[in-house]
Design a protein around this motif. Structure first.
Motif, PDB file in Angstrom:
ATOM      1  N   ASP A 105       0.813  -1.216   0.000  1.00  0.00           N
ATOM      2  CA  ASP A 105       0.000   0.000   0.000  1.00  0.00           C
ATOM      3  C   ASP A 105       0.850   1.272   0.000  1.00  0.00           C
ATOM      4  O   ASP A 105       0.309   2.375  -0.085  1.00  0.00           O
ATOM      5  CB  ASP A 105      -0.935   0.011   1.220  1.00  0.00           C
ATOM      6  CG  ASP A 105      -1.966  -1.102   1.159  1.00  0.00           C
ATOM      7  OD1 ASP A 105      -2.408  -1.439   0.043  1.00  0.00           O
ATOM      8  OD2 ASP A 105      -2.320  -1.648   2.225  1.00  0.00           O
ATOM      9  N   SER A 106       2.166   1.123   0.121  1.00  0.00           N
ATOM     10  CA  SER A 106       3.072   2.270   0.134  1.00  0.00           C
ATOM     11  C   SER A 106       3.900   2.303  -1.145  1.00  0.00           C
ATOM     12  O   SER A 106       4.157   1.264  -1.763  1.00  0.00           O
ATOM     13  CB  SER A 106       4.014   2.200   1.345  1.00  0.00           C
ATOM     14  OG  SER A 106       3.286   2.227   2.549  1.00  0.00           O
ATOM     15  N   LYS A 107       4.301   3.497  -1.529  1.00  0.00           N
ATOM     16  CA  LYS A 107       5.109   3.648  -2.732  1.00  0.00           C
ATOM     17  C   LYS A 107       6.547   3.200  -2.457  1.00  0.00           C
ATOM     18  O   LYS A 107       7.072   3.373  -1.364  1.00  0.00           O
ATOM     19  CB  LYS A 107       5.102   5.104  -3.201  1.00  0.00           C
ATOM     20  CG  LYS A 107       3.749   5.562  -3.726  1.00  0.00           C
ATOM     21  CD  LYS A 107       3.833   6.993  -4.256  1.00  0.00           C
ATOM     22  CE  LYS A 107       2.489   7.434  -4.839  1.00  0.00           C
ATOM     23  NZ  LYS A 107       2.543   8.810  -5.385  1.00  0.00           N
ATOM     24  N   VAL A 108       7.166   2.623  -3.486  1.00  0.00           N
ATOM     25  CA  VAL A 108       8.555   2.192  -3.373  1.00  0.00           C
ATOM     26  C   VAL A 108       9.235   2.425  -4.713  1.00  0.00           C
ATOM     27  O   VAL A 108       8.591   2.408  -5.766  1.00  0.00           O
ATOM     28  CB  VAL A 108       8.625   0.696  -2.959  1.00  0.00           C
ATOM     29  CG1 VAL A 108       8.094  -0.191  -4.073  1.00  0.00           C
ATOM     30  CG2 VAL A 108      10.034   0.302  -2.583  1.00  0.00           C
ATOM     31  N   ARG A 109      10.531   2.670  -4.681  1.00  0.00           N
ATOM     32  CA  ARG A 109      11.304   2.852  -5.909  1.00  0.00           C
ATOM     33  C   ARG A 109      12.709   2.299  -5.697  1.00  0.00           C
ATOM     34  O   ARG A 109      13.113   2.002  -4.572  1.00  0.00           O
ATOM     35  CB  ARG A 109      11.381   4.329  -6.302  1.00  0.00           C
ATOM     36  CG  ARG A 109      12.174   5.213  -5.338  1.00  0.00           C
ATOM     37  CD  ARG A 109      12.441   6.566  -5.967  1.00  0.00           C
ATOM     38  NE  ARG A 109      13.114   7.503  -5.092  1.00  0.00           N
ATOM     39  CZ  ARG A 109      14.429   7.533  -4.866  1.00  0.00           C
ATOM     40  NH1 ARG A 109      15.212   6.632  -5.437  1.00  0.00           N
ATOM     41  NH2 ARG A 109      14.962   8.434  -4.069  1.00  0.00           N
ATOM     42  N   SER A 110      13.436   2.166  -6.792  1.00  0.00           N
ATOM     43  CA  SER A 110      14.838   1.803  -6.667  1.00  0.00           C
ATOM     44  C   SER A 110      15.556   2.955  -5.961  1.00  0.00           C
ATOM     45  O   SER A 110      15.271   4.125  -6.211  1.00  0.00           O
ATOM     46  CB  SER A 110      15.463   1.554  -8.045  1.00  0.00           C
ATOM     47  OG  SER A 110      15.368   2.717  -8.850  1.00  0.00           O
ATOM     48  N   LYS A 111      16.461   2.638  -5.055  1.00  0.00           N
ATOM     49  CA  LYS A 111      17.119   3.697  -4.300  1.00  0.00           C
ATOM     50  C   LYS A 111      18.117   4.453  -5.162  1.00  0.00           C
ATOM     51  O   LYS A 111      18.291   5.656  -5.018  1.00  0.00           O
ATOM     52  CB  LYS A 111      17.830   3.120  -3.077  1.00  0.00           C
ATOM     53  CG  LYS A 111      18.458   4.203  -2.204  1.00  0.00           C
ATOM     54  CD  LYS A 111      18.870   3.695  -0.842  1.00  0.00           C
ATOM     55  CE  LYS A 111      19.356   4.849   0.023  1.00  0.00           C
ATOM     56  NZ  LYS A 111      19.738   4.401   1.384  1.00  0.00           N
TER      57      LYS A 111
END
Length: 225
Positions: A105-111
């Motif tokens: 439910d939370s946004k995530v991306r490559s660091k």
């Protein structure tokens, strides 16, 4: 996570030919080796070591006939460390992430930013999703050639929670914003572990798809005399 959700997760991982324990073991080994870095190492060394060892131990387990049947394949082409399913249906690479890793439910991306090769692979994932080839594609003849770029690439995303604990998920990227992967068609939470004690994502592969390791060199002509 409810019992039903856990069953669905287990079934999905089984479809992909992996287990939660496989990832836990690989990241635990990577943590142990990265902790051997000291203040006399380069500042980015723990993050580099963790990224490299996570992919290494994942590959060692999946390509070992004594532990895995059928045996996966492994490649480092274009500086993207990948394990490839025996049928050629998909590949997996471990990279650091940022945001709500483990929480769909939370946004995530490559660091860290990714290069042109990774951008093309992520774009191709959309084609596989639309054609229904996300899970199974008949490419038994792979070894590797153009077939390596013609399969979905999953990310084993890892990072740290706000209180410092190691966390991971397995996700299928489908879009990048700039040089960061930030949209996913599927996300599978894996586990939350102990605090590794260092910055996991200080640096990982630049994925620039060349032999320079992501470094830029200026070439100048030698002046004539």
């Amino acid at each position: 996570m409810t019992g039903d959700e856990a069953q669905v997760q287990h079934a999905r991982l089984t479809q992909l030919g992996v287990t939660k324990k496989l990832f836990q073991d690989a990241l635990a080994q990577a943590t142990s080796e990265a902790r051997m870095c000291t203040e006399f190492d380069a500042p980015a060394m723990p993050g580099i070591t963790f990224w490299s060892r996570a992919n290494r131990y994942l590959a060692e387990q999946l390509t070992d006939p004594k532990q895995q049947d059928p045996v996966w394949k492994y490649t480092r082409r274009d500086s993207i460390l990948r394990v490839v399913h025996p049928t050629g249906s998909h590949a997996i690479t471990a990279v650091s992430g940022a945001g709500g890793i483990g929480d769909p439910d939370s946004k995530v991306r490559s660091k860290n930013p990714k290069g042109r090769v990774m951008a093309q692979l992520v774009e191709d994932n959309v084609k596989f999703e639309r054609s229904g080839q996300t899970i199974i594609a008949s490419r038994d003849e792979i070894k590797f050639g153009g077939e390596l770029d013609a399969m979905p690439l999953w990310f084993l995303l890892y990072g740290r929670t706000e209180d410092g604990r190691l966390i991971a998920e397995l996700s299928l990227p489908v879009k990048m914003e700039g040089r960061y992967v930030n949209e996913w068609s599927e996300r599978i939470p894996l586990f939350t572990g102990e605090d590794p004690g260092f910055d996991l994502g200080l640096l990982d592969s630049t994925d620039d798809g060349d032999d320079s390791g992501g470094l830029d060199f200026e070439v100048r002509s030698k002046p004539t005399t």
